[in-house]
Write a protein that holds these residues in place. Structure first.
Motif, mmCIF file in Angstrom:
data_model
loop_
_atom_site.group_PDB
_atom_site.id
_atom_site.type_symbol
_atom_site.label_atom_id
_atom_site.label_comp_id
_atom_site.label_asym_id
_atom_site.label_seq_id
_atom_site.Cartn_x
_atom_site.Cartn_y
_atom_site.Cartn_z
ATOM 1 N N UNK A 101 47.446 -8.961 -1.318
ATOM 2 C CA UNK A 101 48.532 -9.797 -2.034
ATOM 3 C C UNK A 101 48.028 -10.675 -2.834
ATOM 4 N N UNK A 102 46.902 -11.083 -2.839
ATOM 5 C CA UNK A 102 46.267 -12.140 -3.550
ATOM 6 C C UNK A 102 46.377 -11.943 -5.048
ATOM 7 N N UNK A 103 46.209 -12.893 -6.018
ATOM 8 C CA UNK A 103 46.060 -12.475 -7.456
ATOM 9 C C UNK A 103 44.660 -11.927 -7.594
ATOM 10 N N UNK A 104 44.094 -11.110 -8.527
ATOM 11 C CA UNK A 104 42.935 -10.745 -8.562
ATOM 12 C C UNK A 104 42.105 -12.092 -8.989
ATOM 13 N N UNK A 105 40.665 -11.812 -8.599
ATOM 14 C CA UNK A 105 39.762 -12.794 -8.586
ATOM 15 C C UNK A 105 39.423 -12.892 -10.176
ATOM 16 N N UNK A 106 39.444 -13.670 -10.804
ATOM 17 C CA UNK A 106 39.049 -13.683 -12.217
ATOM 18 C C UNK A 106 37.457 -13.499 -12.289
ATOM 19 N N UNK A 107 36.909 -12.516 -12.228
ATOM 20 C CA UNK A 107 35.380 -12.050 -12.304
ATOM 21 C C UNK A 107 35.132 -11.641 -13.670
ATOM 22 N N UNK A 108 33.905 -11.890 -14.120
ATOM 23 C CA UNK A 108 33.526 -11.129 -15.394
ATOM 24 C C UNK A 108 32.193 -11.515 -15.763
ATOM 25 N N UNK A 109 31.703 -11.278 -17.089
ATOM 26 C CA UNK A 109 30.498 -11.824 -17.622
ATOM 27 C C UNK A 109 30.738 -13.342 -18.345
ATOM 28 N N UNK A 110 30.115 -14.217 -17.580
ATOM 29 C CA UNK A 110 30.550 -15.489 -17.970
ATOM 30 C C UNK A 110 29.518 -16.138 -19.044
ATOM 31 N N UNK A 111 30.030 -16.574 -20.251
ATOM 32 C CA UNK A 111 29.257 -17.271 -21.197
ATOM 33 C C UNK A 111 28.743 -18.885 -20.642
ATOM 34 N N UNK A 112 27.525 -19.159 -21.200
ATOM 35 C CA UNK A 112 27.296 -20.495 -20.794
ATOM 36 C C UNK A 112 27.551 -21.199 -22.100
ATOM 37 N N UNK A 113 28.474 -21.872 -22.466
ATOM 38 C CA UNK A 113 29.026 -22.627 -23.434
ATOM 39 C C UNK A 113 28.168 -23.582 -24.007
ATOM 40 N N UNK A 114 27.165 -24.218 -23.072
ATOM 41 C CA UNK A 114 26.267 -25.193 -23.459
ATOM 42 C C UNK A 114 25.175 -24.521 -24.349
ATOM 43 N N UNK A 115 24.886 -23.359 -24.495
ATOM 44 C CA UNK A 115 23.985 -22.926 -25.228
ATOM 45 C C UNK A 115 24.541 -22.725 -26.757
ATOM 46 N N UNK A 116 23.976 -23.375 -27.906
ATOM 47 C CA UNK A 116 24.161 -23.422 -29.170
ATOM 48 C C UNK A 116 24.721 -22.021 -29.589
ATOM 49 N N UNK A 117 24.041 -21.235 -29.394
ATOM 50 C CA UNK A 117 24.401 -19.956 -30.126
ATOM 51 C C UNK A 117 25.724 -19.187 -29.460
ATOM 52 N N UNK A 118 25.823 -19.676 -28.299
ATOM 53 C CA UNK A 118 27.286 -18.932 -27.954
ATOM 54 C C UNK A 118 28.448 -19.814 -28.190
ATOM 55 N N UNK A 119 28.224 -21.020 -28.797
ATOM 56 C CA UNK A 119 29.291 -22.122 -28.903
ATOM 57 C C UNK A 119 30.169 -21.467 -30.272
ATOM 58 N N UNK A 120 29.491 -20.473 -31.132
ATOM 59 C CA UNK A 120 30.248 -19.565 -32.119
ATOM 60 C C UNK A 120 31.133 -18.494 -31.467
ATOM 61 N N UNK A 121 32.492 -18.365 -31.696
ATOM 62 C CA UNK A 121 33.235 -17.604 -30.953
ATOM 63 C C UNK A 121 32.866 -16.229 -31.566
ATOM 64 N N UNK A 122 32.476 -16.162 -32.854
ATOM 65 C CA UNK A 122 32.228 -14.832 -33.433
ATOM 66 C C UNK A 122 31.025 -14.102 -32.600
ATOM 67 N N UNK A 123 30.101 -14.894 -32.274
ATOM 68 C CA UNK A 123 28.958 -14.280 -31.571
ATOM 69 C C UNK A 123 29.636 -13.666 -30.167
ATOM 70 N N UNK A 124 30.365 -14.487 -29.294
ATOM 71 C CA UNK A 124 31.036 -14.272 -28.033
ATOM 72 C C UNK A 124 31.695 -12.848 -28.155
ATOM 73 N N UNK A 125 32.537 -12.939 -29.269
ATOM 74 C CA UNK A 125 33.656 -11.787 -29.501
ATOM 75 C C UNK A 125 32.761 -10.406 -29.938
ATOM 76 N N UNK A 126 31.518 -10.489 -30.631
ATOM 77 C CA UNK A 126 30.675 -9.404 -30.611
ATOM 78 C C UNK A 126 29.998 -8.926 -29.749
ATOM 79 N N UNK A 127 29.624 -10.010 -28.815
ATOM 80 C CA UNK A 127 29.092 -9.489 -27.401
ATOM 81 C C UNK A 127 29.867 -8.713 -26.542
ATOM 82 N N UNK A 128 30.964 -9.373 -26.460
ATOM 83 C CA UNK A 128 32.241 -8.690 -25.598
ATOM 84 C C UNK A 128 32.484 -7.152 -26.110
#
Length: 624
Positions: free
Chosen positions: A317-344
């Motif tokens: 009965x618990x809500x689903x654990x938010x599990x997934x592929x997590x981006x390290x937002x400290x990495x400069x290349x991953x701060x560009x949302x378009x790159x994250x969207x493309x990877x997804x």
């Protein structure tokens, strides 16, 4: 054991207990109660005999054995160094217990027999039970509580100490069995009383006599006050806990029908393949399954067919654990949302679910999946008004667009060409064109490279999922490095945030609390182990702050629905899959209450051992 940790704001229980109220000299109303919830509503009255979901007549005895993967080098679960042994915190108790698995956001007195506070919640006094004692026979007093509180501030996680010192400026012992905590003026009263009420209590005498530190890795354990104590430790192989025959709290209402096993044994294995074979051989007796391939194809062996092992799905009965592929937002290349969207777009859930997971999962979209707190469609009504009240921190598009949903892929093949074309256009627009060698580089000639950190103890279906995901990224021209490391290295590198991407999770929530800041807030984002992406969003901060100041459940729910919407908008994780049941297999000598409570499977808590069935299994040779 297990379940969510944040204060609930979702469920209203019928037949709520009435809290005793008085008035102090200054005229403010006082609350004196056997438990605590923020809104003052408790399901169980002061004279409750036991929780509704337990079997108060459950027999005591027997052993349950479970599995742990990887290694351990410490029996101190609070150290910031090393890897603590499984269940090593189980020996320690707190002022308030967390055993009410059929209600949310309610805690009942454990070491404390009652809690006293004004309506303003400016302070709280806990009245301790005078018969509480540690497993070495020494009494547990308010001095131990204060010592434990201060020890966590001085030697616990830095993020914890920094947060608590701001909110709890003073604590004092009033006498041997009363302790008072004062709370900072002008801040939310959320997660204050329940915070201090949930601190584990350690023996001041043992720490002072031994010279031990909370932040050190050690195999020696301090005496606890709980129902179990360590029987034996075989490093990286086995830990055995035994019932304390002199447990002081055995007769408390909060403990009736619980802690039913004489022994809890944890068997360690290097990977899940070896662990599963050991289960089939009877080396341990209870298994929760997380591998869909095993669940679908491997539970057809003689002991299953003979009915000696039960394979079943039990409701969760618990809500689903938010599990997934997590981006390290400290990495400069991953701060560009378009790159994250493309990877997804390189992750094909539909193909993964059908081809690797036997169609057993649904795709998760929300941080509060399938609960009334899940944001759906465009914001409207109270939620829209709330978001508008936050001003410029909320992007205009969030006020009019539907809540973010995962992309859809075709299940027939791993590479969904439509999604991959969209992903490659995003990368082109982001300044990462494809070169003559098929690799993407920026204007400086640097390759677009992503390192995915993977824990080798998760080999199996998850490894196949990640490998296929990486293959799709490679086909886009991204240099995708899958770096597999052993569990100890993984722990160290995860703490240091030494990765570009990782498979990880956040905690779900059904109510607000300052723990939301630790997970999703900016202040601790650079180092919080609960925030693997390093998310730092002024919008998320503002929503959490507003939720903490909510004056009704309706206001709180509105803010948390907006929080779900905002977390999905920030897009720091590629959501994967979820299921609404527990997959469990166990030797047919364990029984549980019917029905199970919604918020805890509770197999180490309120299940029990059937000695007659156990003897039949042994006689048949099913158990060693």
């Amino acid at each position: 054991m297990g379940g969510l940790v944040l204060t609930a704001g979702l469920l209203l229980s019928l037949g709520m207990a009435t809290l005793a109220r008085g008035q102090e000299a200054g005229g403010e109303n006082m609350v004196v109660s056997h438990g605590y919830s923020f809104y003052g509503d408790l399901k169980y009255p002061e004279d409750y005999k036991h929780f509704d979901f337990v079997n108060p007549d459950a027999p005591k005895g027997g052993e349950i054995s479970v599995v742990a993967l990887g290694t351990f080098d410490s029996m101190n679960p609070y150290t910031v160094k090393g890897r603590a042994g499984a269940l090593s915190s189980t020996m320690y108790e707190s002022l308030l217990g967390d055993g009410a698995a059929d209600v949310y956001g309610e805690e009942y007195g454990l070491l404390a027999e009652k809690v006293e506070y004004p309506d303003s919640k400016d302070w709280v006094i806990f009245h301790l039970r005078k018969n509480a004692k540690f497993s070495d026979g020494t009494p547990l007093t308010a001095h131990d509580v204060l010592f434990s509180h201060n020890l966590l501030l001085e030697q616990g996680l830095p993020s914890y100490g920094a947060a608590v010192k701001k909110r709890i400026p003073k604590a004092e012992v009033l006498d041997d069995y009363r302790i008072k905590f004062y709370f900072t003026e002008g801040i939310s009263r959320r997660s204050l009383i329940d915070q201090v009420g949930s601190v584990p209590v350690w023996s001041q005498k043992w720490y002072e006599d031994s010279g031990a530190r909370l932040d050190e890795s050690r195999l020696e354990t301090s005496p606890g006050s709980g129902p179990y104590m360590v029987e034996s430790v075989d490093v990286n192989r086995r830990i055995v806990y035994k019932r304390n025959p002199d447990y002081w709290g055995a007769d408390l209402p909060i403990n009736q029908g619980r802690h039913n096993f004489d022994r809890i044994r944890v068997e360690y294995f290097g990977d899940d393949t070896a662990a599963f074979e050991a289960f089939k051989a009877g080396e341990y007796t209870f298994r929760t399954e997380g591998d869909s391939k095993k669940w679908a194809t491997s539970y057809d062996f003689p002991k299953i067919r003979a009915g000696q092992i039960v394979k079943t799905e039990l409701p969760d009965g618990t809500p689903a654990t938010p599990t997934g592929f997590v981006f390290n937002l400290g990495r400069e290349v991953l701060q560009d949302r378009r790159v994250r969207e493309a990877i997804a777009l390189g992750f094909n859930f539909e193909w993964t679910n059908e081809s690797l997971q036997y169609g057993l999962f649904s795709q998760r979209a929300s941080f509060t999946q399938d609960t009334p707190l899940m944001a759906e469609g465009a914001p409207e009504g109270a939620e829209l008004e709330f978001l508008q009240s936050l001003g410029d921190v909320v992007p205009p598009e969030m006020l009019s667009e539907p809540a973010r949903m995962p992309h859809v892929s075709k299940p027939e093949r791993l590479s969904d060409r439509r999604n991959l074309r969209q992903a490659m256009k995003l990368l082109d627009d982001a300044g990462w064109p494809v070169g003559a060698d098929g690799r993407r580089r920026n204007a400086e000639g640097e390759p677009l490279a992503i390192t995915f950190l993977f824990n080798t103890s998760n080999e199996g279906t998850l490894a196949a999922v990640v490998e296929n995901f990486m293959a799709n990224l490679d086909s886009m021209g991204i240099t995708a490095n899958l770096e597999k490391v052993d569990p100890s290295q993984y722990t160290l590198r995860e703490r240091d945030r030494d990765y570009d991407m990782v498979f990880d999770n956040y905690r779900p929530f059904l109510g607000t609390g300052t723990g939301l800041h630790q997970m999703y807030g900016s202040e601790d984002s650079a180092f919080s182990v609960f925030n693997p992406a390093g998310l730092a969003s002024p919008m998320v901060d503002a929503i959490i702050d507003a939720s903490l100041m909510a004056e009704s459940r309706e206001e709180e729910d509105t803010a948390l629905r907006a929080l779900d919407r905002a977390l999905r908008y920030e897009f720091f994780m590629i959501p994967v899959w979820y299921k609404d049941s527990h997959w469990v297999a166990y030797y047919d000598m364990y029984e549980h209450p019917e029905p199970l409570p919604p918020y805890d499977l509770g197999y180490l808590d309120f299940w029990w051992y059937n000695a007659e069935k156990a003897e039949q299994l042994k006689a048949a040779g099913a158990l060693r």
